[in-house]
Design an enzyme around this catalytic site. Structure first.
Site, PDB file in Angstrom:
ATOM      1  N   SER A  40       0.799  -1.228   0.000  1.00 28.33           N
ATOM      2  CA  SER A  40       0.000   0.000   0.000  1.00 28.33           C
ATOM      3  C   SER A  40       0.833   1.280   0.000  1.00 28.33           C
ATOM      4  O   SER A  40       0.312   2.339  -0.303  1.00 28.33           O
ATOM      5  CB  SER A  40      -0.956   0.024   1.186  1.00 28.33           C
ATOM      6  OG  SER A  40      -0.259   0.253   2.386  1.00 28.33           O
ATOM      7  N   LYS A  78       0.958   4.362   6.772  1.00 26.57           N
ATOM      8  CA  LYS A  78       0.272   5.242   5.812  1.00 26.57           C
ATOM      9  C   LYS A  78       0.842   6.644   5.931  1.00 26.57           C
ATOM     10  O   LYS A  78       1.568   6.972   6.863  1.00 26.57           O
ATOM     11  CB  LYS A  78      -1.240   5.305   6.073  1.00 26.57           C
ATOM     12  CG  LYS A  78      -1.954   3.970   6.092  1.00 26.57           C
ATOM     13  CD  LYS A  78      -2.041   3.317   4.751  1.00 26.57           C
ATOM     14  CE  LYS A  78      -2.751   1.968   4.881  1.00 26.57           C
ATOM     15  NZ  LYS A  78      -2.343   1.002   3.929  1.00 26.57           N
TER      16      LYS A  78
END
Length: 182
Positions: A40, A78
């Site tokens: 990701s 993230k």
């Protein structure tokens, strides 16, 4: 002679215990190593990259953070897009925070992989995505750099600042990637 050996052993045990206590304190309160799992955050961080996360310092826009996942029993990495009080909007692949346009140079590689008429990141506002116009106090809005393949705040919502493990400081490179034989 027997007394000298006991003294030497005691000295070593003391030194080892002191070192272990220092490592424990650093790991609990200052920094900790983490291994990235998944894709990701590609191309910024790849699967199995080793990073160091600091547990001190202020979190700012675009910092990369590790946090306890709100929807699973694991940790995620993230990028912080929205801080408490921020409005966030994505329009035609352009990021707007509090109405101000921001460039995201870390997305360049992924944007080059898609046809020019397509967007890497779908259009959204926090209101239409999560039902709130601003990031609530005590929370952050995060997204992965691999926008088309990231389970992030667009799916699971805001993350609590209390869930933070820390901010990514740097990546470890294996010795052979630095040209040093192992």
């Amino acid at each position: 002679m027997q007394k000298d050996i006991k003294s030497e052993v005691f000295s070593w045990v003391k030194s080892i215990l002191f070192a272990l206590i220092i490592v424990f304190i650093c790991n609990q309160f200052l920094f900790t190593p983490v291994i990235v799992k998944g894709k990701s955050m590609e191309p910024t961080y790849e699967n199995n990259d080793r990073i160091v996360v600091t547990k001190i310092g202020k979190i700012e826009h675009f910092d990369m953070v590790v946090f306890h996942a709100p929807d699973a029993d694991k940790k995620y990495i993230k990028r912080v897009i929205g801080l408490p009080g921020d409005s966030v909007e994505m329009k035609k692949d352009l990021l707007y925070i509090n109405g101000k346009k921001y460039t995201e140079p870390y997305l360049k590689t992924k944007k080059e992989e898609i046809p020019p008429e397509e967007n890497l990141t779908e259009n959204f506002t926090l209101q239409n995505l999560l039902g709130k116009s601003k990031v609530p106090n005590g929370y952050l809005f995060v997204m992965g750099d691999n926008r088309r393949d990231s389970w992030d705040g667009r799916r699971f919502g805001f993350i609590s600042e209390e869930s933070l493990v820390g901010k990514v400081e740097f990546r470890f490179y294996p010795l052979n990637e630095l040209g040093i034989p192992q």
